[in-house]
Design a protein around this motif. Structure first.
Motif, short mmCIF file in Angstrom:
data_model
loop_
_atom_site.label_atom_id
_atom_site.label_comp_id
_atom_site.label_asym_id
_atom_site.label_seq_id
_atom_site.Cartn_x
_atom_site.Cartn_y
_atom_site.Cartn_z
N ALA A 186 0.73 -1.46 0.14
CA ALA A 186 0.34 -0.48 -0.51
C ALA A 186 0.94 1.25 -0.22
O ALA A 186 0.65 2.57 -0.64
CB ALA A 186 -1.40 0.40 1.21
N GLN A 187 1.68 1.33 0.73
CA GLN A 187 3.09 2.16 0.83
C GLN A 187 3.22 2.56 -1.03
O GLN A 187 3.99 3.80 -1.10
CB GLN A 187 3.54 2.06 2.01
CG GLN A 187 3.57 2.03 3.31
CD GLN A 187 4.93 1.52 4.84
OE1 GLN A 187 5.72 1.18 3.96
NE2 GLN A 187 3.51 1.09 5.84
N LYS A 188 3.44 1.39 -1.56
CA LYS A 188 4.67 1.22 -2.47
C LYS A 188 3.08 2.18 -3.47
O LYS A 188 3.86 3.20 -4.30
CB LYS A 188 5.37 0.13 -2.96
CG LYS A 188 6.16 -0.35 -2.51
CD LYS A 188 6.78 -1.38 -2.73
CE LYS A 188 8.00 -1.35 -1.82
NZ LYS A 188 8.70 -2.99 -2.65
N THR A 189 1.85 1.65 -3.13
CA THR A 189 1.13 2.72 -4.55
C THR A 189 1.06 3.86 -4.23
O THR A 189 0.28 4.43 -5.57
CB THR A 189 -0.47 1.76 -3.34
OG1 THR A 189 0.14 -0.02 -4.26
CG2 THR A 189 -1.89 1.85 -4.86
N TYR A 190 0.75 3.98 -3.20
CA TYR A 190 0.60 5.76 -2.24
C TYR A 190 1.77 6.77 -3.54
O TYR A 190 1.62 8.04 -4.16
CB TYR A 190 0.78 6.46 -0.99
CG TYR A 190 -0.91 5.42 -0.56
CD1 TYR A 190 -1.56 5.33 -1.43
CD2 TYR A 190 -1.00 5.29 0.89
CE1 TYR A 190 -3.07 4.61 -0.67
CE2 TYR A 190 -1.17 4.09 1.22
CZ TYR A 190 -2.59 4.19 0.70
OH TYR A 190 -4.18 3.28 1.23
N LEU A 191 3.18 5.98 -3.03
CA LEU A 191 4.35 6.63 -3.02
C LEU A 191 4.13 6.39 -5.11
O LEU A 191 4.43 7.63 -5.49
CB LEU A 191 5.42 6.43 -3.47
CG LEU A 191 5.44 6.40 -1.58
CD1 LEU A 191 6.95 5.21 -1.27
CD2 LEU A 191 6.29 7.52 -1.29
N SER A 192 3.79 5.66 -6.11
CA SER A 192 3.91 5.62 -7.21
C SER A 192 2.39 6.46 -7.89
O SER A 192 2.37 6.80 -9.19
CB SER A 192 3.68 3.97 -7.59
OG SER A 192 2.10 3.39 -7.20
N CYS A 193 1.25 6.47 -7.18
CA CYS A 193 0.36 7.72 -7.18
C CYS A 193 0.85 9.11 -7.48
O CYS A 193 0.04 10.10 -7.40
CB CYS A 193 -1.02 7.58 -6.96
SG CYS A 193 -1.52 5.65 -7.07
N GLY A 194 1.98 9.54 -7.09
CA GLY A 194 1.75 10.75 -6.35
C GLY A 194 2.03 11.02 -4.60
O GLY A 194 2.38 12.34 -5.12
N PHE A 195 1.63 10.56 -3.98
CA PHE A 195 1.55 11.12 -2.77
C PHE A 195 3.14 11.13 -2.64
O PHE A 195 3.96 10.49 -2.62
CB PHE A 195 0.77 10.16 -2.16
CG PHE A 195 -0.25 10.28 -1.84
CD1 PHE A 195 -0.66 10.87 -1.43
CD2 PHE A 195 -0.77 9.60 -2.94
CE1 PHE A 195 -2.46 10.61 -1.47
CE2 PHE A 195 -1.97 9.61 -3.32
CZ PHE A 195 -3.58 9.84 -1.97
N LYS A 196 3.15 11.66 -0.81
CA LYS A 196 4.91 11.89 -0.85
C LYS A 196 4.32 12.16 0.80
O LYS A 196 3.09 12.21 1.09
CB LYS A 196 4.73 13.08 -0.76
CG LYS A 196 5.86 13.83 -2.04
CD LYS A 196 6.42 12.85 -2.83
CE LYS A 196 6.80 13.28 -4.69
NZ LYS A 196 7.60 12.69 -4.67
N GLU A 197 5.87 10.59 1.22
CA GLU A 197 5.57 10.85 2.89
C GLU A 197 5.71 12.09 3.45
O GLU A 197 6.50 13.00 3.03
CB GLU A 197 6.24 9.94 3.44
CG GLU A 197 6.23 9.60 4.76
CD GLU A 197 7.19 8.70 6.10
OE1 GLU A 197 7.40 8.46 6.80
OE2 GLU A 197 7.65 7.90 4.68
N VAL A 198 4.74 12.81 4.71
CA VAL A 198 5.22 14.07 5.82
C VAL A 198 5.09 13.79 7.03
O VAL A 198 5.74 14.84 7.60
CB VAL A 198 3.09 14.96 5.17
CG1 VAL A 198 3.82 14.85 3.29
CG2 VAL A 198 2.53 13.79 5.43
N GLY A 199 4.89 12.62 7.67
CA GLY A 199 5.03 12.46 8.77
C GLY A 199 4.69 11.06 9.71
O GLY A 199 3.85 10.01 8.25
N ARG A 200 5.05 11.09 10.35
CA ARG A 200 4.28 9.52 11.57
C ARG A 200 4.15 10.27 13.02
O ARG A 200 4.17 10.75 12.90
CB ARG A 200 5.64 8.97 11.02
CG ARG A 200 6.45 8.75 10.08
CD ARG A 200 6.95 7.26 10.42
NE ARG A 200 7.42 6.83 8.75
CZ ARG A 200 7.31 5.77 8.31
NH1 ARG A 200 7.55 4.70 9.48
NH2 ARG A 200 8.19 5.22 7.14
N SER A 201 2.98 9.03 13.11
CA SER A 201 2.31 9.14 14.21
C SER A 201 1.88 8.19 15.18
O SER A 201 1.68 7.15 14.58
CB SER A 201 1.08 10.80 14.60
OG SER A 201 0.33 10.41 13.85
#
Length: 218
Positions: A186-201
């Motif tokens: 899922a993380q790879k899918t989001y990145l491939s769609c153009g999302f950028k990681e912005v934080g963790r909590s």
């Protein structure tokens, strides 16, 4: 293997990349040869040929009976439940609520859930929260059944919701997932769609897992 047009003539750039995937850099693979006349051979290297992904048909939940979302989520996340059995009831309670909310509120929440269909068979679902449109949108629970993973269908689901948000003038779109090996695809899918990681909590996460937050700015 698909047949290749005669326009290949040794030039990968001449190939319709909507039909045939040809990598820009050499990795490993095979050589395909074509002919132009009887004497001249043109050769180009194709390292991985991938058949076009079949397009998902998206249907509203009104086409299904109550329980479809719960069923899809339980089957899709069975591997996660096996790895975290202590939290299985917590996950299932959340999924049951999502299903109930969808069918109890068909004109609001129900309008923000789509069931993904291939050849008449439900293979996944995707949801979103439109309450902050046009300032921002949030992608909610989404899943693909195990037999259909690795084929690009999860990406189609996310792209569908992105297109819905963009059509309503929303340029900031958020999504999150747990930092667990199960969610690496899922993380790879989001990145491939153009999302950028912005934080963790650890807010709103299950079992003490870290929540990975992503944003898309279109």
């Amino acid at each position: 293997m698909p047949s290749f047009p005669q326009s290949l003539s040794g030039n990968p750039d001449a190939v319709d990349r909507n039909k045939y995937w040809i990598p820009d850099k050499k990795t490993s693979g095979m050589t395909v040869c074509g002919t132009a006349g009887m004497a001249t051979f043109y050769e180009f290297v194709v390292y991985n040929i991938v058949s076009p992904v079949e397009m998902i048909e998206f249907r509203s939940t009104t086409s299904f009976e109550r329980g479809i979302i719960y069923k899809l989520l339980c089957e899709s996340y069975a591997g996660l439940l096996e790895s975290k059995p202590r939290f299985a009831d917590e996950y299932k309670t959340d999924w049951k609520k999502a299903d109930d909310d969808t069918f109890d509120n068909p004109d609001t929440i129900g309008r923000c859930v789509l069931i993904s269909i291939i050849n008449g068979e439900p293979i996944g679902s995707v949801s979103w929260d439109p309450r902050r449109i046009p300032k921002e949108g949030v992608i909610g629970q989404n899943c693909i059944l195990p037999p259909w993973r690795g084929k690009g269908y999860g990406k189609q689901q996310i792209q569908k919701v992105l297109s819905i948000f963009r059509s309503r003038g929303t340029k900031l779109i958020k999504v999150s997932t747990d930092n667990h090996p199960f969610f690496i695809p899922a993380q790879k899918t989001y990145l491939s769609c153009g999302f950028k990681e912005v934080g963790r909590s650890h807010v709103n996460s299950y079992g003490g897992l870290e929540l990975v937050q992503y944003e898309y700015k279109g």
